[in-house]
Design an enzyme around this catalytic site. Sequence first.
Site, short mmCIF file in Angstrom:
data_model
loop_
_atom_site.label_atom_id
_atom_site.label_comp_id
_atom_site.label_asym_id
_atom_site.label_seq_id
_atom_site.Cartn_x
_atom_site.Cartn_y
_atom_site.Cartn_z
N LYS A 178 -8.66 -12.87 8.14
CA LYS A 178 -7.49 -13.42 8.83
C LYS A 178 -6.51 -12.27 8.96
O LYS A 178 -5.75 -11.97 8.04
CB LYS A 178 -6.90 -14.58 8.02
CG LYS A 178 -6.23 -15.67 8.86
CD LYS A 178 -5.07 -15.18 9.68
CE LYS A 178 -3.81 -15.01 8.87
NZ LYS A 178 -2.77 -14.27 9.60
N GLU A 254 -3.03 -6.72 -3.39
CA GLU A 254 -2.23 -5.51 -3.21
C GLU A 254 -0.92 -5.95 -2.58
O GLU A 254 -0.90 -6.38 -1.42
CB GLU A 254 -2.99 -4.50 -2.35
CG GLU A 254 -4.18 -3.95 -3.13
CD GLU A 254 -5.16 -3.12 -2.32
OE1 GLU A 254 -4.89 -2.86 -1.13
OE2 GLU A 254 -6.20 -2.75 -2.87
N CYS A 288 3.59 0.26 2.21
CA CYS A 288 3.81 -0.33 0.88
C CYS A 288 4.06 0.75 -0.16
O CYS A 288 4.77 0.54 -1.13
CB CYS A 288 2.61 -1.16 0.48
SG CYS A 288 1.08 -0.22 0.52
N GLU A 390 12.42 -5.15 -1.98
CA GLU A 390 11.65 -4.43 -0.97
C GLU A 390 12.21 -4.77 0.42
O GLU A 390 12.33 -5.95 0.76
CB GLU A 390 10.17 -4.82 -1.03
CG GLU A 390 9.34 -4.04 -0.02
CD GLU A 390 7.89 -4.51 0.06
OE1 GLU A 390 7.65 -5.73 0.15
OE2 GLU A 390 7.01 -3.65 0.04
#
Length: 486
Positions: A178, A254, A288, A390
């Site tokens: 997906k 992750e 990331c 973040e």
Amino acid sequence: MQTFNHFIDGRFQPASNGRTFEKRSPTDNQLMGQVAEGTQADIDAAVGAAREALHGDWGRIAVDRRIAMMHAVADGITRRFDDFVAAEEADTGQPHHVIAHAFVPRGAANFKIFADIVKNVPAESFVMDTPDGAGALNYALRKPKGVIAVISPWNAPLLLMTWKVGPALACGNTVVVKPSEETPATATLLGEVMNEVGVPKGVYNVVHGFGPDAAGEFLTRHEDVDAITFTGETATGTAIMKAAADGIRDVSFELGGKNAGIVFADCDFDATVEGIFRSAFMNTGQVCLGTERVYVERAIFDRFVAALKARCEGVTYGRPSDLGVNFGPLISQVHRRKVLSYYGKAMAEGATLITGGGVPDMPAELAGGSWIQPTIWTGLPETASVVREEIFGPCCHVRAFDGEEEVVRLANANRYGLSTTIWTENLKRAHRMAAAIDAGIAWVNSWFLRDLRTPFGGSKQSGIGREGGVHSLEFYTEMRNVCIKL
Ligand code: NAD
């Protein structure tokens, strides 16, 4: 105008109810095409095809043949390199050199490296004593885990998706992918390559669509999915972990990061400015592993901030293929609103704005794109939201520190623990710092330098598990002990 259909059981097909959603260009907001919007029935069909393939040709294929096929997929990506680069440029709007030199080659490498690892890693064996003196031999067999759900983000779509699909298939599993709703192109294109090189139908399936209460969630809740590998936000990981609890499915995560770059006064100054600039601003900060917190030893703080500012003010915005462009847009208007809200919060919380802080002036034909300025702040306490959370945009906060002890405490006072970069010419200090910072990966005098045989993953809320090299085998296979009485 393009149509991005699902790829199920070796065939491109629309959503079961015919519904689609729009894909717009990040560069100018023009409509690029329509994407099939995955339904429960589409997920059922894809998972069913993946299960069928496990029992069929793929389950019976000799390992050597499977390995050869993975190499063929890598070669297929390389053969259609320009198509993949063009698709990823259109999807993400990122500059040509990033996509052509970093992201697409990694897409091919992800198939080769894990094929070779599967072929070359030995299994353990033990000879044991038995009461009758005959003895027994134990050996371990690695069995594929089954149907793997792969849920991937938009920031480096091909690289991050194949980082999961490569090892999953090399280990003999089948997958239902997906991809992010923002970036449907390269996952679709990979379906063509799978057919071109003769990967059996049902081994690689793609269902497009959204996450919550949509294709993503339908996939993670599907009872015939054996394990879920996910890359994305920590909050999404939390939701997926809850879904995985039903049926006790294994997960590999992750997740997000708020990575610290640590600059000592004894660093190679110019190389460090360049390294921090890349780590904070490459891919418009949508990495990331990128740096959003920079700690600089006080003796060089002012000089460092001035040099980083000059570097930011020299970027060239534009379309991916325009000559000299080194700074792309954010992925979407929605994401830009999120990042700009942090730009606002930084000022409200009392930041000193060093550069950026808003939207650049763009020529009329690009004005609709999700452009944003690279931004540097100083002067905020560690409790400020832009220092803790973040943002996933082209911005960083820079703070002065005095000594190793202080910087270790500052760097580690965060819920994330994905990566860090340490800049020093002192080797002993580099080793001390690499061991002291809570992070899954510590780069010394470098960033984004990846040997795919090494363990990759995050500490704290940046992930669960390690992939890469033999570590991927831990997740994508189940070890079976075979005990033979001699
Ligand atoms: P996201 O979590 O919003 O979406 C990722 C994927 O999950 C998408 O395909 C989305 O449709 C799907 N999804 C969303 N909600 C879901 C649900 N409830 N159930 C199932 N699927 C769902 O992340 P994003 O915005 O696409 O990507 C940016 C994030 O990814 C950042 O936090 C970044 O740090 C992280 N990231 C981490 C790594 C790493 O290696 N640690 C690498 C790249 C990106």
